[in-house]
Design a protein around this motif. Structure first.
Motif, PDB file in Angstrom:
ATOM      1  N   TYR A   8       1.001  -1.102   0.101  1.00  0.00           N
ATOM      2  CA  TYR A   8       0.060  -0.052  -0.018  1.00  0.00           C
ATOM      3  C   TYR A   8       0.825   1.364  -0.005  1.00  0.00           C
ATOM      4  O   TYR A   8       0.334   2.325   0.504  1.00  0.00           O
ATOM      5  N   HIS A   9       2.067   1.295  -0.466  1.00  0.00           N
ATOM      6  CA  HIS A   9       2.954   2.050  -0.615  1.00  0.00           C
ATOM      7  C   HIS A   9       3.125   3.037   0.764  1.00  0.00           C
ATOM      8  O   HIS A   9       3.370   4.212   0.947  1.00  0.00           O
ATOM      9  N   ASP A  10       3.025   1.886   2.013  1.00  0.00           N
ATOM     10  CA  ASP A  10       2.716   2.714   3.209  1.00  0.00           C
ATOM     11  C   ASP A  10       2.129   3.546   3.538  1.00  0.00           C
ATOM     12  O   ASP A  10       2.256   4.687   4.446  1.00  0.00           O
ATOM     13  N   ASP A  11       0.846   3.657   2.780  1.00  0.00           N
ATOM     14  CA  ASP A  11      -0.282   4.609   3.123  1.00  0.00           C
ATOM     15  C   ASP A  11      -1.592   4.090   3.435  1.00  0.00           C
ATOM     16  O   ASP A  11      -2.128   3.331   2.547  1.00  0.00           O
ATOM     17  N   PRO A  12      -1.924   4.262   4.701  1.00  0.00           N
ATOM     18  CA  PRO A  12      -3.108   3.411   5.094  1.00  0.00           C
ATOM     19  C   PRO A  12      -4.515   3.932   4.377  1.00  0.00           C
ATOM     20  O   PRO A  12      -5.259   3.137   3.928  1.00  0.00           O
ATOM     21  N   SER A  13      -4.398   5.115   3.660  1.00  0.00           N
ATOM     22  CA  SER A  13      -5.556   5.651   2.863  1.00  0.00           C
ATOM     23  C   SER A  13      -5.652   4.817   1.398  1.00  0.00           C
ATOM     24  O   SER A  13      -6.980   4.536   1.216  1.00  0.00           O
ATOM     25  N   VAL A  14      -4.706   4.329   1.156  1.00  0.00           N
ATOM     26  CA  VAL A  14      -4.649   3.509  -0.197  1.00  0.00           C
ATOM     27  C   VAL A  14      -5.691   1.954   0.137  1.00  0.00           C
ATOM     28  O   VAL A  14      -6.345   1.611  -0.506  1.00  0.00           O
TER      29      VAL A  14
END
Length: 222
Positions: A8-14
């Protein structure tokens, strides 16, 4: 490591966005087996990327393509009720920022070593070759390079085992056809065949459920 994929590219929003998308597809009964993405419906992969290019998992979610293909194959083998929930189980098990590079190799090694999910690995015709393949694969589960010599030996053994199994299967098929031809009770034959097919489908589904559970555990642990 260069070009290392991060979940998730270290992005929780993804992750939040794709989980919401998959939940909407499930509630609308748009998750179906047997097709990628057609007329607003699709399989696990189709409902995730609205297409059929497994490589999109790497670009959009930082998830190795090997895992996308495993998700796809497991989805098609699950009973329908579990298949409906599988895309959310798969994507939900992945933590933003996780390194998933070893998960696929660990899963494949497990398939070659656990007779509960894959009883065929214990057959005398293939047991030794399967073990050599598992041993050759094992370093990859630790992030280490494969021993080329061991891999070549495993490849040769696997080819030999496949040829032996094919000859054995042909002999068994010929014997079965001969027995069927001489059987007097065709109705009994038909009932036996139907029961055998039903048992095979049940065993097949159970194996895929076991595979889905194992992959989720590996994803969570990464």
């Amino acid at each position: 490591m260069t070009n290392q994929l991060i979940a998730y590219h270290d992005d929780p929003s993804v992750k939040d966005a794709i989980m919401a998308q998959l939940a909407e597809h499930r509630k609308a009964d748009e998750i179906v087996q047997g097709q990628y993405w057609e007329n607003g419906k699709g399989c696990a992969v189709g409902c995730t990327i609205h297409g059929d290019n497994h490589m999109e998992y790497e670009r959009r979610f930082g998830i190795p393509v090997m895992l996308a293909r495993l998700e796809d194959r497991i989805f098609e083998g699950l009973p329908n009720d579990k298949a409906q929930k599988w895309p959310e189980r798969f994507m939900g098990a992945i933590k933003p920022g996780a390194d998933l590079s070893l998960v696929g190799w660990k899963f494949q090694w497990w398939l070659l070593t656990d007779p509960k999910v894959n009883p065929g690995i214990q057959h005398p015709l293939v047991a030794e070759a399967v073990k050599l393949c598992a041993d050759a694969l094992y370093p990859l589960t630790k992030g280490k390079p494969v021993d080329v010599e061991a891999a070549e030996s495993a490849k040769s053994a696997a080819r030999s085992a496949a040829e032996s199994a094919a000859r054995s299967a042909w002999s068994a098929r010929s014997a079965a056809e001969s027995a069927a031809w001489s059987a007097a009770e065709s109705a009994a034959e038909s009932a036996a065949e139907s029961a055998a097919r039903s048992a095979a489908r049940s065993a097949w589904s159970a194996a895929y459920v076991r595979m889905s559970d194992k992959l989720v555990r590996l994803l969570r642990a990464a």
